[in-house]
Design a protein around this motif. Structure first.
Motif, short mmCIF file in Angstrom:
data_model
loop_
_atom_site.label_atom_id
_atom_site.label_comp_id
_atom_site.label_asym_id
_atom_site.label_seq_id
_atom_site.Cartn_x
_atom_site.Cartn_y
_atom_site.Cartn_z
N ILE A 115 2.66 -48.31 23.54
CA ILE A 115 2.22 -47.58 22.41
C ILE A 115 3.56 -47.52 21.20
O ILE A 115 3.43 -47.76 20.28
N GLN B 258 2.43 -49.29 17.92
CA GLN B 258 2.09 -48.33 16.77
C GLN B 258 2.76 -48.82 15.41
O GLN B 258 1.78 -48.54 14.47
N ASP C 182 0.53 -49.39 12.27
CA ASP C 182 0.55 -48.58 10.89
C ASP C 182 0.82 -49.52 9.68
O ASP C 182 0.56 -49.10 8.42
N LEU D 139 -3.28 -51.98 21.73
CA LEU D 139 -3.12 -50.38 21.52
C LEU D 139 -4.29 -49.73 22.04
O LEU D 139 -4.05 -48.79 22.48
N ARG E 114 -8.16 -41.45 20.22
CA ARG E 114 -7.63 -42.77 19.70
C ARG E 114 -8.47 -43.81 20.21
O ARG E 114 -8.74 -44.82 19.49
#
Length: 489
Positions: free
Chosen positions: A179, A183, A187, A199, A211
């Protein structure tokens, strides 16, 4: 074709020049005191042409001599690229062949010799993969660190490192490390679908159902995930969200689900449990019925059979409709038996439970029969079935002689079969293990399934004494009674 055209033009020009020079017989005079040089115009033209080509050849020679270092550098670069390509190919082929030690050797050699950052990153990631297959996690981490360092600020190499390293971490159940790498990629752009899928797996390992639900919805909108795989993630995450919600939150969650998602087994069960806790039994039935219609899972049938006495009639009528489609489903028969017990229809309950047990013996069926016979005052039979249920749930089951467990085949994998008491005849020969009964699991919630057959005494003769004469609302009596009973009536 272009070459032929230029050749034709050159020949035409040569012929034209020859014709012009033949008609002009003048001389060219060059005066350079104290010299006077005189020659024909034809010689002058030919001399100028020769001089031009000679000067051009001289310039090309000088250019070739001055460009030799650069050409030598290019040659060396091409030779190094060819060597790197060979080492990388051999390393990857060794990984695919399963020769991980040889792959590490080839890739480490490539890392030490190459000057290309791209080759170093690719070789480092491939060497890390080989080390992971060898369970050499320290060497894997060293190779990953080297690859990360060589990637630098190149966005493409950084993305390659992040996705490859995260996939290795996920294989080793290091979800948080994956992660942390993925991440930032997510993003930066939600269009890196492979990184998003990785992910999603990482959050699934961490059981972060919020999530998981969010990322699954994102991938579904972009058509970047298989539908069946997405339904598995939706089933898990939606069920967890419902379990953690209160009644108001449940309405929002439920309205966000699609029709096919509401019929998933875990989702329907979670919703039924939540609504049952708030005594909304009509809503429970409306949720479970479409799910059972789509897939009559034992868990759904068990939940459907748990209801207060004022709700049993409608559910029993609905279950009888399903029985016409699945007449030999032991879970459905067991659910019908439990509904009859709820409605105090003792004869019909015994009939359905015994039919279910003839298809599939189950310790919970014995427990329910024990309760039923206890209510009817048939203490010996009640004690008998309770003893079998306790024996099956115990740690020391009695196995039939020369009885071998079936092979580990998913198509013939027993789940919950009960035992039999010594010196008693078998009531059924279960040669084909099928799904476990859907009787309420509260009878033996903590019991473990044991794989062997059961037996009970022959109690078919008692069906006549306790079979209710009153018809069930909305039920065809011909579907619930035996021919022997009708003939005696």
């Amino acid at each position: 074709m272009k070459t032929w055209i230029w050749t034709f033009i050159v020949f035409v020009a040569a012929v034209a020049l020859a014709l012009v020079l033949r008609d002009h017989s003048g001389n060219v005079l060059i005066v350079a005191p104290p010299w006077h040089i005189s020659f024909s115009i034809t010689f002058a033209v030919i001399g100028l042409i020769v001089l031009f080509f000679s000067f051009y050849a001289l310039l090309r020679l000088l250019s070739w001599l001055t460009g030799s270092p650069e050409r030598f550098k290019i040659w060396r670069q091409r030779r190094a690229e060819k060597r790197d390509q060979g080492l990388l190919q051999n390393g990857w082929i060794s990984v695919l062949e399963g020769r991980y030690a040889q792959a590490e050797k080839e890739l480490s050699k490539l890392q030490s010799k190459t000057r290309s950052k791209t080759s170093k990153v690719v070789a480092g990631l491939a060497a890390a993969q080989a080390s992971q297959y060898l369970n050499e996690y320290q060497r894997r981490d060293e190779s990953l660190q080297a690859a990360q360092k060589n990637a630098g600020d190149d966005p493409r190499l950084k993305l390659a490192y992040a996705t490859a390293a995260a996939e290795m971490y996920l294989e080793h159940n290091q979800a948080q490390a994956a992660i942390d790498l993925l991440q930032p990629v997510q993003d930066a752009s939600s269009r890196h679908f492979h990184a998003t899928r990785l992910l999603l797996k990482a959050y699934r390992q961490q059981e972060d159902y919020e999530r998981v639900y969010e990322l699954t919805r994102l991938l579904l909108r972009r058509s970047a995930i298989d539908k069946n795989e997405a339904l598995d993630y939706i089933e898990y995450s939606a069920a967890k969200r419902i379990e953690a919600a209160d009644l108001e939150q449940f309405k929002t969650i439920w309205n966000d689900l699609r029709t096919e998602e509401k019929s998933l087994v875990s989702v329907a069960l979670a919703a039924a449990q939540l609504l049952s806790a708030h005594d909304k039994h009509d809503e429970v039935a409306r949720i479970l019925e479409p799910a059972i219609q789509q897939k009559p899972a034992p868990e759904l049938l068990s939940a459907y059979a748990r209801c207060p006495q004022e709700c049993y009639s409608r559910r029993l009528s609905k279950a009888e409709e399903w029985l016409q489609k699945y007449p030999q489903d032991p879970a459905l028969l067991a659910a019908l038996g439990r509904l009859c017990i709820t409605g105090q229809l003792w004869g019909q309950a015994e009939h359905y439970l015994k039919r279910s047990m003839k298809v599939r013996n189950d310790l919970r069926i014995h427990a329910l029969l024990g309760q039923l016979y206890d209510v009817l005052g048939r203490q010996d039979e009640a004690i008998y079935h309770w003893r079998i249920a306790a024996l099956t749930a115990g740690a020391l089951p009695i196995m039939p002689p020369n009885r071998l467990l079936p092979a580990a085949d998913l198509n013939a994998d027993p789940t919950l079969v009960d035992g039999h008491l010594p010196d008693e005849p078998l009531i059924a020969d279960n040669t084909r293990p099928i799904a476990a009964s859907a009787v309420d699991s509260s009878v033996f919630e903590d019991s473990e399934p044991v794989a062997y057959q059961a037996s009970t005494p022959d109690t078919d003769s008692h069906d006549e004494h306790y079979f209710d004469s009153a018809p069930i609302p909305g039920v065809d009596v011909s579907m619930t009674s035996d021919d022997s009973h009708r003939s005696r009536d």
